[in-house]
Design a protein around this motif. Structure first.
Motif, mmCIF file in Angstrom:
data_model
loop_
_atom_site.group_PDB
_atom_site.id
_atom_site.type_symbol
_atom_site.label_atom_id
_atom_site.label_comp_id
_atom_site.label_asym_id
_atom_site.label_seq_id
_atom_site.Cartn_x
_atom_site.Cartn_y
_atom_site.Cartn_z
ATOM 1 N N ALA A 171 0.830 -1.200 0.000
ATOM 2 C CA ALA A 171 0.000 0.000 0.000
ATOM 3 C C ALA A 171 0.868 1.255 0.000
ATOM 4 O O ALA A 171 0.562 2.232 -0.691
ATOM 5 C CB ALA A 171 -0.933 -0.002 1.214
ATOM 6 N N LEU A 172 1.940 1.232 0.766
ATOM 7 C CA LEU A 172 2.866 2.371 0.798
ATOM 8 C C LEU A 172 3.499 2.575 -0.573
ATOM 9 O O LEU A 172 3.582 3.706 -1.071
ATOM 10 C CB LEU A 172 3.945 2.150 1.856
ATOM 11 C CG LEU A 172 5.018 3.227 1.958
ATOM 12 C CD1 LEU A 172 4.406 4.573 2.317
ATOM 13 C CD2 LEU A 172 6.063 2.811 2.990
ATOM 14 N N TYR A 177 4.045 5.716 -5.653
ATOM 15 C CA TYR A 177 3.917 5.811 -7.116
ATOM 16 C C TYR A 177 2.820 6.796 -7.513
ATOM 17 O O TYR A 177 2.984 7.578 -8.447
ATOM 18 C CB TYR A 177 3.636 4.444 -7.741
ATOM 19 C CG TYR A 177 4.855 3.570 -7.830
ATOM 20 C CD1 TYR A 177 6.033 4.022 -8.425
ATOM 21 C CD2 TYR A 177 4.833 2.279 -7.326
ATOM 22 C CE1 TYR A 177 7.151 3.221 -8.503
ATOM 23 C CE2 TYR A 177 5.949 1.469 -7.405
ATOM 24 C CZ TYR A 177 7.108 1.944 -7.988
ATOM 25 O OH TYR A 177 8.216 1.148 -8.070
ATOM 26 N N ARG A 178 1.707 6.786 -6.792
ATOM 27 C CA ARG A 178 0.611 7.705 -7.098
ATOM 28 C C ARG A 178 1.055 9.150 -6.897
ATOM 29 O O ARG A 178 0.818 10.013 -7.742
ATOM 30 C CB ARG A 178 -0.605 7.413 -6.215
ATOM 31 C CG ARG A 178 -1.837 8.258 -6.570
ATOM 32 C CD ARG A 178 -2.979 8.033 -5.613
ATOM 33 N NE ARG A 178 -2.691 8.483 -4.255
ATOM 34 C CZ ARG A 178 -2.661 9.765 -3.867
ATOM 35 N NH1 ARG A 178 -2.888 10.730 -4.730
ATOM 36 N NH2 ARG A 178 -2.403 10.080 -2.623
ATOM 37 N N THR A 179 1.765 9.409 -5.806
ATOM 38 C CA THR A 179 2.248 10.761 -5.523
ATOM 39 C C THR A 179 3.241 11.219 -6.584
ATOM 40 O O THR A 179 3.178 12.356 -7.064
ATOM 41 C CB THR A 179 2.894 10.810 -4.124
ATOM 42 O OG1 THR A 179 1.927 10.367 -3.168
ATOM 43 C CG2 THR A 179 3.356 12.198 -3.773
ATOM 44 N N ARG A 180 4.148 10.338 -6.977
ATOM 45 C CA ARG A 180 5.109 10.687 -8.029
ATOM 46 C C ARG A 180 4.400 10.974 -9.349
ATOM 47 O O ARG A 180 4.751 11.918 -10.054
ATOM 48 C CB ARG A 180 6.118 9.546 -8.232
ATOM 49 C CG ARG A 180 7.142 9.452 -7.151
ATOM 50 C CD ARG A 180 8.102 8.325 -7.445
ATOM 51 N NE ARG A 180 9.054 8.163 -6.362
ATOM 52 C CZ ARG A 180 9.798 7.092 -6.200
ATOM 53 N NH1 ARG A 180 9.706 6.084 -7.047
ATOM 54 N NH2 ARG A 180 10.633 7.027 -5.198
ATOM 55 N N SER A 188 2.571 14.920 -13.424
ATOM 56 C CA SER A 188 1.487 15.431 -14.262
ATOM 57 C C SER A 188 1.259 16.919 -14.027
ATOM 58 O O SER A 188 0.747 17.624 -14.886
ATOM 59 C CB SER A 188 0.195 14.651 -14.021
ATOM 60 O OG SER A 188 -0.295 14.899 -12.722
ATOM 61 N N ARG A 189 1.654 17.453 -12.882
ATOM 62 C CA ARG A 189 1.509 18.875 -12.600
ATOM 63 C C ARG A 189 2.533 19.697 -13.369
ATOM 64 O O ARG A 189 2.325 20.855 -13.621
ATOM 65 C CB ARG A 189 1.686 19.143 -11.105
ATOM 66 C CG ARG A 189 0.490 18.802 -10.296
ATOM 67 C CD ARG A 189 0.657 19.305 -8.880
ATOM 68 N NE ARG A 189 0.205 18.243 -8.001
ATOM 69 C CZ ARG A 189 0.862 17.764 -6.973
ATOM 70 N NH1 ARG A 189 2.023 18.265 -6.647
ATOM 71 N NH2 ARG A 189 0.375 16.798 -6.260
ATOM 72 N N GLY A 190 3.642 19.115 -13.659
ATOM 73 C CA GLY A 190 4.681 19.842 -14.396
ATOM 74 C C GLY A 190 5.682 20.464 -13.448
ATOM 75 O O GLY A 190 5.399 20.701 -12.278
ATOM 76 N N PRO A 191 6.871 20.813 -13.956
ATOM 77 C CA PRO A 191 7.945 21.322 -13.104
ATOM 78 C C PRO A 191 7.645 22.688 -12.501
ATOM 79 O O PRO A 191 7.972 22.941 -11.362
ATOM 80 C CB PRO A 191 9.157 21.391 -14.024
ATOM 81 C CG PRO A 191 8.684 21.101 -15.398
ATOM 82 C CD PRO A 191 7.288 20.598 -15.321
ATOM 83 N N ALA A 192 7.008 23.603 -13.221
ATOM 84 C CA ALA A 192 6.755 24.950 -12.684
ATOM 85 C C ALA A 192 5.806 24.878 -11.494
ATOM 86 O O ALA A 192 6.048 25.498 -10.461
ATOM 87 C CB ALA A 192 6.180 25.855 -13.777
ATOM 88 N N GLU A 193 4.733 24.132 -11.635
ATOM 89 C CA GLU A 193 3.761 24.023 -10.552
ATOM 90 C C GLU A 193 4.385 23.323 -9.353
ATOM 91 O O GLU A 193 4.147 23.687 -8.212
ATOM 92 C CB GLU A 193 2.533 23.249 -11.041
ATOM 93 C CG GLU A 193 1.400 23.241 -10.042
ATOM 94 C CD GLU A 193 0.186 22.524 -10.596
ATOM 95 O OE1 GLU A 193 -0.575 22.000 -9.763
ATOM 96 O OE2 GLU A 193 -0.003 22.477 -11.815
#
Length: 120
Positions: free
Chosen positions: A94-95, A100-103, A108-113
């Motif tokens: 689960a951890l 993986y989900r957090t990464r 997906s947010r991109g480097p600037a965000e």
């Protein structure tokens, strides 16, 4: 415990135990439910008796067999303790999923965000 584990290792003996769980049966009644020979059933019943999982008594001319599940208790306890160690494996899985989900969300947010989030 080894004797019990050996006794339940065979599928025929497990099936006999399942039959006896529901009701006491004679050796003949048990043998009629299998395609193997009656002497083979007798050998299986002897091994179950020697392990303490089955008790028999003479009723008239018939030997009636009854299941005694008490010798299973140490094996069940050992298996439960062994299975409980798997709980850590599930927690670690689960951890890993959360990491993986957090990464994936960070990428997906991109480097600037991502930079703004950490400098704020």
């Amino acid at each position: 415990m080894n004797e019990v584990a050996t006794a339940i290792a065979d599928p025929v003996r497990r099936h006999i135990m399942t039959l006896l769980r529901d009701e006491p049966l004679s050796a003949g009644d048990i043998a009629r439910r299998f395609v193997i020979s009656r002497p083979a059933i007798s050998r299986h019943l002897r091994l179950l008796r020697e392990s303490g999982l089955v008790h028999d008594e003479m009723v008239g001319r018939q030997r009636i067999y009854r299941l005694d599940p008490r010798p299973l208790a140490p094996l069940v306890d050992w298996l439960a303790a062994l299975a409980a160690t798997d709980r850590w494996g599930r927690h670690l899985d689960a951890l890993e999923t959360e990491v993986y989900r957090t990464r994936r969300e960070s990428r997906s947010r991109g480097p600037a965000e991502h930079r703004r989030e950490h400098t704020a």
